[in-house]
Design a protein around this motif. Structure first.
Motif, short mmCIF file in Angstrom:
data_model
loop_
_atom_site.label_atom_id
_atom_site.label_comp_id
_atom_site.label_asym_id
_atom_site.label_seq_id
_atom_site.Cartn_x
_atom_site.Cartn_y
_atom_site.Cartn_z
N THR A 87 0.82 -1.21 0.00
CA THR A 87 0.00 0.00 0.00
C THR A 87 0.86 1.26 0.00
N GLN A 88 1.99 1.22 0.72
CA GLN A 88 2.86 2.39 0.75
C GLN A 88 3.59 2.58 -0.59
N ARG A 89 3.95 1.48 -1.25
CA ARG A 89 4.56 1.60 -2.59
C ARG A 89 3.57 2.23 -3.57
N GLU A 90 2.33 1.78 -3.50
CA GLU A 90 1.31 2.34 -4.40
C GLU A 90 1.08 3.82 -4.12
N GLU A 91 1.03 4.19 -2.84
CA GLU A 91 0.86 5.60 -2.47
C GLU A 91 2.04 6.44 -2.94
N LEU A 92 3.23 5.89 -2.85
CA LEU A 92 4.42 6.60 -3.33
C LEU A 92 4.31 6.88 -4.83
N ILE A 93 3.93 5.89 -5.59
CA ILE A 93 3.79 6.07 -7.04
C ILE A 93 2.71 7.11 -7.35
N HIS A 94 1.61 7.06 -6.63
CA HIS A 94 0.54 8.04 -6.83
C HIS A 94 1.05 9.46 -6.53
N ARG A 95 1.77 9.60 -5.41
CA ARG A 95 2.30 10.91 -5.01
C ARG A 95 3.30 11.44 -6.05
N VAL A 96 4.21 10.57 -6.50
CA VAL A 96 5.22 10.98 -7.48
C VAL A 96 4.58 11.33 -8.81
N SER A 97 3.56 10.56 -9.19
CA SER A 97 2.85 10.85 -10.43
C SER A 97 2.21 12.24 -10.40
N LEU A 98 1.59 12.57 -9.28
CA LEU A 98 1.00 13.90 -9.13
C LEU A 98 2.07 14.99 -9.10
N LEU A 99 3.12 14.74 -8.36
CA LEU A 99 4.19 15.72 -8.20
C LEU A 99 4.87 16.06 -9.52
N PHE A 100 5.11 15.02 -10.33
CA PHE A 100 5.84 15.19 -11.59
C PHE A 100 4.93 15.17 -12.81
N ASN A 101 3.62 15.34 -12.60
CA ASN A 101 2.65 15.35 -13.69
C ASN A 101 2.77 14.12 -14.59
N GLY A 102 2.94 12.97 -13.98
CA GLY A 102 2.99 11.71 -14.72
C GLY A 102 4.29 11.44 -15.45
N LYS A 103 5.29 12.26 -15.25
CA LYS A 103 6.57 12.12 -15.97
C LYS A 103 7.68 11.74 -15.00
N LEU A 104 8.24 10.55 -15.18
CA LEU A 104 9.37 10.11 -14.37
C LEU A 104 10.49 9.69 -15.33
N ASN A 105 11.60 10.42 -15.29
CA ASN A 105 12.71 10.13 -16.19
C ASN A 105 13.73 9.16 -15.59
N ILE A 106 13.96 9.27 -14.29
CA ILE A 106 15.02 8.50 -13.65
C ILE A 106 14.47 7.81 -12.41
N LEU A 107 14.73 6.51 -12.32
CA LEU A 107 14.35 5.74 -11.13
C LEU A 107 15.61 5.10 -10.57
N VAL A 108 15.89 5.39 -9.31
CA VAL A 108 16.98 4.72 -8.59
C VAL A 108 16.33 3.99 -7.44
N SER A 109 16.26 2.69 -7.55
CA SER A 109 15.57 1.87 -6.57
C SER A 109 16.60 1.19 -5.67
N MET A 110 16.84 1.83 -4.52
CA MET A 110 17.82 1.30 -3.58
C MET A 110 17.22 0.08 -2.88
N PRO A 111 18.06 -0.86 -2.45
CA PRO A 111 17.53 -2.07 -1.81
C PRO A 111 16.91 -1.77 -0.46
N CYS A 112 15.90 -2.53 -0.16
CA CYS A 112 15.30 -2.45 1.18
C CYS A 112 15.62 -3.75 1.90
N ILE A 113 15.77 -3.68 3.19
CA ILE A 113 16.10 -4.86 3.98
C ILE A 113 14.82 -5.45 4.54
#
Length: 139
Positions: A87-113
């Motif tokens: 649910t938090q991953r989905e909320e993050l994507i929703h927030r980023v989509s709104l923040l960047f108007n649906g445009k994401l050029n660079i994704l750096v996905s650091m590992p989670c433990i």
């Protein structure tokens, strides 16, 4: 001789800034409050990208955001997200989509433990969480 070296160094920095501009680009860095994630946020912001990062620790996130503002990185934002939780991953994507108007050029996905084991496999949640995260990004 020293003056020539200074001029060369200044020219190299100016040439790098012109060559590697990320103005107008957007970036999401998960786990950007520590270690290499922190350095990546600073590098992307320093090159002109608008950067959003997330972390599990709200105090640390707010501290980092304050530090970045003081350094002049005014296009860095952040939010709380535990990448293990769907649910938090989905909320993050929703927030980023709104923040960047649906445009994401660079994704750096650091590992989670992962803190939970599934079938005695400590890597299951890390891989499953990342897989799901990348799948929802493709929507």
């Amino acid at each position: 001789m020293i003056e020539v070296e200074r001029k060369m160094a200044t020219t190299d920095v100016n040439s790098r800034n012109r060559r590697w501009s990320l103005e107008g680009m957007t970036a999401l860095v998960t786990g950007g409050t520590k270690g290499i994630g922190y350095a990546i946020v600073e590098e992307l912001a320093g090159l002109g990208a608008s950067v959003h990062t997330c972390a599990r620790n709200e105090v640390l996130l707010n501290d980092c955001l304050s530090q970045w503002k003081l350094k002049g990185f005014h296009k860095v934002t952040g939010s709380i997200c535990d990448m293990v939780l769907k649910t938090q991953r989905e909320e993050l994507i929703h927030r980023v989509s709104l923040l960047f108007n649906g445009k994401l050029n660079i994704l750096v996905s650091m590992p989670c433990i992962p803190t939970i084991y599934y079938n005695n496999n400590p890597h299951y949640l890390r891989l499953h969480g990342r897989y799901h995260f990348h799948k929802i990004l493709q929507k």
